[in-house]
Motif scaffolding. Structure first.
Motif, PDB file in Angstrom:
ATOM      1  N   LEU A   1       0.837  -1.200   0.000  1.00 54.97           N
ATOM      2  CA  LEU A   1       0.000   0.000   0.000  1.00 54.97           C
ATOM      3  C   LEU A   1       0.871   1.248   0.000  1.00 54.97           C
ATOM      4  N   SER A   2       1.901   1.227   0.807  1.00 58.24           N
ATOM      5  CA  SER A   2       2.892   2.297   0.777  1.00 58.24           C
ATOM      6  C   SER A   2       4.221   1.672   0.369  1.00 58.24           C
ATOM      7  N   ARG A   3       5.120   2.464  -0.140  1.00 52.22           N
ATOM      8  CA  ARG A   3       6.400   1.952  -0.624  1.00 52.22           C
ATOM      9  C   ARG A   3       7.529   2.578   0.169  1.00 52.22           C
ATOM     10  N   GLU A   4       8.493   1.763   0.554  1.00 52.46           N
ATOM     11  CA  GLU A   4       9.650   2.241   1.303  1.00 52.46           C
ATOM     12  C   GLU A   4      10.915   1.841   0.561  1.00 52.46           C
ATOM     13  N   ARG A   5      11.790   2.806   0.360  1.00 53.41           N
ATOM     14  CA  ARG A   5      13.113   2.541  -0.218  1.00 53.41           C
ATOM     15  C   ARG A   5      14.145   2.937   0.820  1.00 53.41           C
ATOM     16  N   ARG A   6      15.104   2.035   1.058  1.00 51.46           N
ATOM     17  CA  ARG A   6      16.137   2.301   2.054  1.00 51.46           C
ATOM     18  C   ARG A   6      17.500   2.001   1.466  1.00 51.46           C
ATOM     19  N   ILE A   7      18.469   2.828   1.803  1.00 49.22           N
ATOM     20  CA  ILE A   7      19.860   2.600   1.437  1.00 49.22           C
ATOM     21  C   ILE A   7      20.651   2.632   2.733  1.00 49.22           C
ATOM     22  N   ALA A   8      21.387   1.558   2.988  1.00 52.96           N
ATOM     23  CA  ALA A   8      22.227   1.479   4.183  1.00 52.96           C
ATOM     24  C   ALA A   8      23.684   1.396   3.737  1.00 52.96           C
ATOM     25  N   PRO A   9      24.457   2.443   3.959  1.00 52.89           N
ATOM     26  CA  PRO A   9      25.875   2.393   3.592  1.00 52.89           C
ATOM     27  C   PRO A   9      26.606   1.326   4.418  1.00 52.89           C
ATOM     28  N   MET A  10      27.540   0.636   3.807  1.00 55.20           N
ATOM     29  CA  MET A  10      28.307  -0.396   4.516  1.00 55.20           C
ATOM     30  C   MET A  10      28.985   0.165   5.757  1.00 55.20           C
ATOM     31  N   SER A  11      29.374   1.411   5.706  1.00 48.36           N
ATOM     32  CA  SER A  11      30.056   2.018   6.845  1.00 48.36           C
ATOM     33  C   SER A  11      29.130   2.156   8.056  1.00 48.36           C
ATOM     34  N   ARG A  12      27.807   2.020   7.850  1.00 51.63           N
ATOM     35  CA  ARG A  12      26.845   2.143   8.948  1.00 51.63           C
ATOM     36  C   ARG A  12      26.318   0.794   9.439  1.00 51.63           C
ATOM     37  N   VAL A  13      26.673  -0.297   8.755  1.00 51.61           N
ATOM     38  CA  VAL A  13      26.171  -1.621   9.122  1.00 51.61           C
ATOM     39  C   VAL A  13      26.811  -2.083  10.427  1.00 51.61           C
ATOM     40  N   GLN A  14      25.948  -2.496  11.366  1.00 45.86           N
ATOM     41  CA  GLN A  14      26.423  -3.001  12.651  1.00 45.86           C
ATOM     42  C   GLN A  14      26.299  -4.518  12.754  1.00 45.86           C
ATOM     43  N   THR A  15      25.158  -5.066  12.340  1.00 46.46           N
ATOM     44  CA  THR A  15      24.978  -6.519  12.369  1.00 46.46           C
ATOM     45  C   THR A  15      24.246  -6.975  11.114  1.00 46.46           C
ATOM     46  N   VAL A  16      24.453  -8.242  10.781  1.00 47.79           N
ATOM     47  CA  VAL A  16      23.746  -8.878   9.672  1.00 47.79           C
ATOM     48  C   VAL A  16      23.166 -10.172  10.218  1.00 47.79           C
ATOM     49  N   ASP A  17      21.837 -10.293  10.176  1.00 46.25           N
ATOM     50  CA  ASP A  17      21.159 -11.451  10.750  1.00 46.25           C
ATOM     51  C   ASP A  17      20.378 -12.215   9.694  1.00 46.25           C
ATOM     52  N   HIS A  18      20.284 -13.514   9.898  1.00 39.13           N
ATOM     53  CA  HIS A  18      19.540 -14.428   9.034  1.00 39.13           C
ATOM     54  C   HIS A  18      18.439 -15.041   9.889  1.00 39.13           C
ATOM     55  N   ASP A  19      17.206 -15.056   9.389  1.00 40.76           N
ATOM     56  CA  ASP A  19      16.152 -15.723  10.157  1.00 40.76           C
ATOM     57  C   ASP A  19      15.139 -16.379   9.233  1.00 40.76           C
ATOM     58  N   GLN A  20      14.449 -17.372   9.797  1.00 41.30           N
ATOM     59  CA  GLN A  20      13.431 -18.123   9.074  1.00 41.30           C
ATOM     60  C   GLN A  20      12.265 -18.387  10.004  1.00 41.30           C
ATOM     61  N   SER A  21      11.069 -18.078   9.569  1.00 37.47           N
ATOM     62  CA  SER A  21       9.882 -18.486  10.308  1.00 37.47           C
ATOM     63  C   SER A  21       9.582 -19.939   9.935  1.00 37.47           C
ATOM     64  N   VAL A  22       8.622 -20.512  10.591  1.00 40.50           N
ATOM     65  CA  VAL A  22       8.228 -21.894  10.273  1.00 40.50           C
ATOM     66  C   VAL A  22       7.757 -21.969   8.821  1.00 40.50           C
ATOM     67  N   ILE A  23       6.944 -21.015   8.418  1.00 40.43           N
ATOM     68  CA  ILE A  23       6.434 -21.016   7.040  1.00 40.43           C
ATOM     69  C   ILE A  23       7.575 -20.800   6.051  1.00 40.43           C
ATOM     70  N   ASP A  24       8.523 -19.925   6.390  1.00 40.14           N
ATOM     71  CA  ASP A  24       9.691 -19.722   5.526  1.00 40.14           C
ATOM     72  C   ASP A  24      10.430 -21.043   5.309  1.00 40.14           C
ATOM     73  N   ARG A  25      10.630 -21.795   6.380  1.00 43.13           N
ATOM     74  CA  ARG A  25      11.352 -23.083   6.264  1.00 43.13           C
ATOM     75  C   ARG A  25      10.604 -24.048   5.358  1.00 43.13           C
ATOM     76  N   ILE A  26       9.291 -24.079   5.472  1.00 44.38           N
ATOM     77  CA  ILE A  26       8.482 -24.974   4.629  1.00 44.38           C
ATOM     78  C   ILE A  26       8.699 -24.642   3.151  1.00 44.38           C
ATOM     79  N   PHE A  27       8.782 -23.342   2.836  1.00 46.44           N
ATOM     80  CA  PHE A  27       8.936 -22.911   1.446  1.00 46.44           C
ATOM     81  C   PHE A  27      10.393 -22.727   1.022  1.00 46.44           C
ATOM     82  N   GLY A  28      11.348 -22.996   1.920  1.00 46.62           N
ATOM     83  CA  GLY A  28      12.764 -22.863   1.582  1.00 46.62           C
ATOM     84  C   GLY A  28      13.230 -21.424   1.459  1.00 46.62           C
ATOM     85  N   LEU A  29      12.601 -20.525   2.229  1.00 52.73           N
ATOM     86  CA  LEU A  29      12.932 -19.106   2.173  1.00 52.73           C
ATOM     87  C   LEU A  29      13.561 -18.640   3.477  1.00 52.73           C
TER      88      LEU A  29
END
Length: 163
Positions: free
Chosen positions: A92-120
């Motif tokens: 409904l609304s659109r968001e565009r974000r740019i995160a410079p590498m110099s500002r990155v603090q953490t990088v996380d990976h996560d999967q919900s149960v449904i994500d795992r079922i679909f391999g996402l």
């Protein structure tokens, strides 16, 4: 020829073609939960829901379940470069974000149960920003793992303290 208009282009990468299935499944679950509330209200006589309201509700949930995932798939994109993570999301609304590498603090990976079922999977990039983390949802699991590895490598190589 380079674009010099100053317009922000869409990120190059699309999410997985299976992402709309996950979004549709989420819409169905939401619809069922709300229907359960309506049924409970009728059983406990809190209020009465006319039959036509149920028909209207089922049609609305069906339309939402079909339209929302298709449109979100057309909008959701992501891209990484040596210097930034770039995302576009919404429906409904659109968001565009740019995160410079110099500002990155953490990088996380996560999967919900449904994500795992679909391999996402999803990748969340936390930055030193008041706007909050940048999240890329609906990635194929191998793509997400490679993205986490690449972003972690680039972040470690970046000079500065990510503030």
């Amino acid at each position: 020829m380079a674009d010099t208009s100053g317009a922000l282009r869409e990120p190059a990468q699309r999410v997985s073609t299976r992402a709309p299935l996950v979004w549709a499944a989420g819409a169905v679950v939401q619809g069922l939960v709300l229907a359960a509330v309506g049924v409970a209200a009728a059983i406990f006589d809190w209020f009465t829901v006319p039959w036509w309201a149920w028909v209207l509700y089922v049609v609305a949930v069906a339309v939402y379940t079909v339209v929302m995932p298709v449109y979100r798939y057309r909008v959701h994109r992501w891209e990484t470069t040596e210097t930034a993570v770039y995302t576009q999301r919404g429906w409904l609304s659109r968001e565009r974000r740019i995160a410079p590498m110099s500002r990155v603090q953490t990088v996380d990976h996560d999967q919900s149960v449904i994500d795992r079922i679909f391999g996402l999977a999803s990748v969340t990039v936390t930055t030193a920003s008041a706007a909050g983390p940048v999240k890329i949802e609906g990635l194929d699991q191998p793509v997400a793992l490679k993205l986490v590895e690449d972003l972690t490598r680039r972040t470690e190589a970046e000079a500065g303290d990510a503030t």
